[in-house]
Design an enzyme around this catalytic site. Structure first.
Site, PDB file in Angstrom:
ATOM      1  N   ASP A  10      -1.896  -2.685  -8.595  1.00  0.00           N
ATOM      2  CA  ASP A  10      -1.610  -3.883  -9.419  1.00  0.00           C
ATOM      3  C   ASP A  10      -2.751  -4.892  -9.268  1.00  0.00           C
ATOM      4  O   ASP A  10      -2.547  -6.022  -8.840  1.00  0.00           O
ATOM      5  CB  ASP A  10      -0.266  -4.511  -9.034  1.00  0.00           C
ATOM      6  CG  ASP A  10      -0.199  -4.947  -7.567  1.00  0.00           C
ATOM      7  OD1 ASP A  10       0.645  -5.810  -7.255  1.00  0.00           O
ATOM      8  OD2 ASP A  10      -0.997  -4.444  -6.741  1.00  0.00           O
ATOM      9  N   HIS A 241      -5.098  -6.557   2.303  1.00  0.00           N
ATOM     10  CA  HIS A 241      -3.980  -5.686   2.695  1.00  0.00           C
ATOM     11  C   HIS A 241      -4.234  -4.220   2.294  1.00  0.00           C
ATOM     12  O   HIS A 241      -4.052  -3.299   3.075  1.00  0.00           O
ATOM     13  CB  HIS A 241      -2.690  -6.135   1.991  1.00  0.00           C
ATOM     14  CG  HIS A 241      -2.274  -7.541   2.277  1.00  0.00           C
ATOM     15  ND1 HIS A 241      -1.521  -7.896   3.379  1.00  0.00           N
ATOM     16  CD2 HIS A 241      -2.500  -8.672   1.583  1.00  0.00           C
ATOM     17  CE1 HIS A 241      -1.297  -9.206   3.343  1.00  0.00           C
ATOM     18  NE2 HIS A 241      -1.878  -9.707   2.285  1.00  0.00           N
TER      19      HIS A 241
HETATM   20  O1  RIB Z   1       1.966  -8.013   0.248  1.00  0.00           O
HETATM   21  C1  RIB Z   1       0.653  -7.652  -0.097  1.00  0.00           C
HETATM   22  C2  RIB Z   1       0.653  -6.709  -1.262  1.00  0.00           C
HETATM   23  O2  RIB Z   1       1.163  -7.367  -2.421  1.00  0.00           O
HETATM   24  C3  RIB Z   1      -0.762  -6.251  -1.663  1.00  0.00           C
HETATM   25  O3  RIB Z   1      -0.692  -4.980  -2.243  1.00  0.00           O
HETATM   26  C4  RIB Z   1      -1.159  -7.250  -2.695  1.00  0.00           C
HETATM   27  O4  RIB Z   1      -2.141  -6.742  -3.604  1.00  0.00           O
HETATM   28  C5  RIB Z   1       0.143  -7.452  -3.405  1.00  0.00           C
HETATM   29  O5  RIB Z   1       0.287  -6.391  -4.348  1.00  0.00           O
HETATM   30 CA    CA Z   2      -1.710  -4.574  -4.436  1.00  0.00          CA
END
Ligand code: RIB
Ligand code: CA
Length: 314
Positions: A10, A241
């Site tokens: 995303d 992340h």
């Molecule tokens: O909580 C972090 C996640 O949520 C990551 O994948 C960030 O891109 C959002 O999608």
């Molecule tokens: Ca993400």
């Protein structure tokens, strides 16, 4: 031999950093980018994924459009406050020129796994809506997937969208329940790890020094993201992340994992909570039976940090 992977994404700023890492590493064969709603609406996810392919010179990598909202409940409110109105830190990048693969994200996943049985690692770094849809399209999928390594959830660390839930799981808890209940090798890379790895401007400058195009783009889009994460904080830093899923595939030996039964809350108050019960510690069902996921709890931070910089500079 390179690892065949499908990144379900995303994009999103940390997604972008992860996708460029995958493109840069000779150890990955990216079969496709399957997009989903989450940080941004799914049509924006798809346009942004096409932009990433164009910037990386990977216009041969298929990009698909996936699910636009969670399996049940209200549509997402997205995370423009974290990633910007355009999902790329409001840098006003021109729209993508490329065209999407005509298949849905779920169908593309099913097609690739059946074309390469036992070889494909699924790397979901957004809500799990497409992955759950792929399971419903082809219930035999778990026996043909090499592994699932997802960014999502949290075992012991606080949540990032409510006190107990991480954003990807919170965005579609019912889909997450389906994914964690499937009988496949699944590793959960959650906030226990990704919220502890912090990245500052020196790190962004190092990525740009290593690769002026890709590192430069990540540096530029991450300014908005750094602003969000630094609000009220002494340090100006952020969290990437998603990319740590890829570090796990390359170097699982750098991680401490625990086998856990993972159940996902769909209650309104604790929606998206991943309740993780270590194998053998359950005293009643559903905690005394599988399937069990590998839940990542610790990682060698210095090695991971150096890996990102080394791969961007290749
Ligand atoms: O909580 C972090 C996640 O949520 C990551 O994948 C960030 O891109 C959002 O999608
Ligand atoms: Ca993400």
């Amino acid at each position: 031999m390179s690892e065949k992977i499908i990144i379900d994404t995303d994009p999103g700023i940390d997604d972008a950093m992860a996708i460029f890492f995958a493109f840069q590493s000779p150890k990955f064969d990216v079969l496709g980018l399957t997009t989903v709603f989450g940080n941004v609406p799914v049509d924006m996810s798809a346009n942004n994924a096409l932009i990433l392919c164009e910037l990386a010179g990977k216009t041969d990598v298929p990009v698909t459009l996936g699910m636009s909202r969670p399996w049940f409940g209200r549509p997402s409110t997205y995370a423009h406050f974290v990633h910007g109105n355009d999902g790329f830190g409001d840098i006003n990048h021109p729209p993508a020129k490329g065209k999407l693969d005509p298949r849905s994200s779920a169908q593309f996943i099913v097609d690739m796994v059946n074309q390469y049985p036992g070889e494909v690692s699924l790397v979901p770094i957004g809500p799990l809506t497409n992955i759950a849809a792929a399971l419903r399209l082809d219930p035999t999928l778990p026996s043909k997937v090499k592994q699932v390594v997802l960014m999502g959830g949290t075992a012991r660390a606080p949540g990032n969208v409510n006190p107990v839930a991480e954003a990807n799981i919170w965005n579609d808890p019912y889909a997450a329940q389906i994914v964690f209940a499937a009988e496949w090798p699944l590793t959960m890379i959650g906030l226990d790890i990704t919220d502890t790895l912090r990245f500052n401007q020196d790190f962004l400058d190092a990525l740009e020094q290593g690769n002026s195009v890709l590192g430069g783009f990540v540096n530029k889009i991450s300014q908005f993201y750094m602003d969000f994460y630094s609000q009220g904080q002494a340090q100006r830093e952020c969290r990437f992340h998603d990319v740590i899923t890829l570090a796990y595939i390359l170097h699982p030996e750098w991680f401490e994992v625990e086998q856990c039964k993972v159940m996902v809350s769909t209650d309104e108050l604790t929606r998206g909570q991943t309740v993780c019960c270590p194998k053998g510690k359950g005293i009643s069902e559903p905690w005394t039976s599988g399937p069990y996921a590998n839940v990542a709890l610790k990682v060698d931070e210095d090695k991971v940090n150096q890996l990102y910089k080394t791969v961007y500079a290749l």
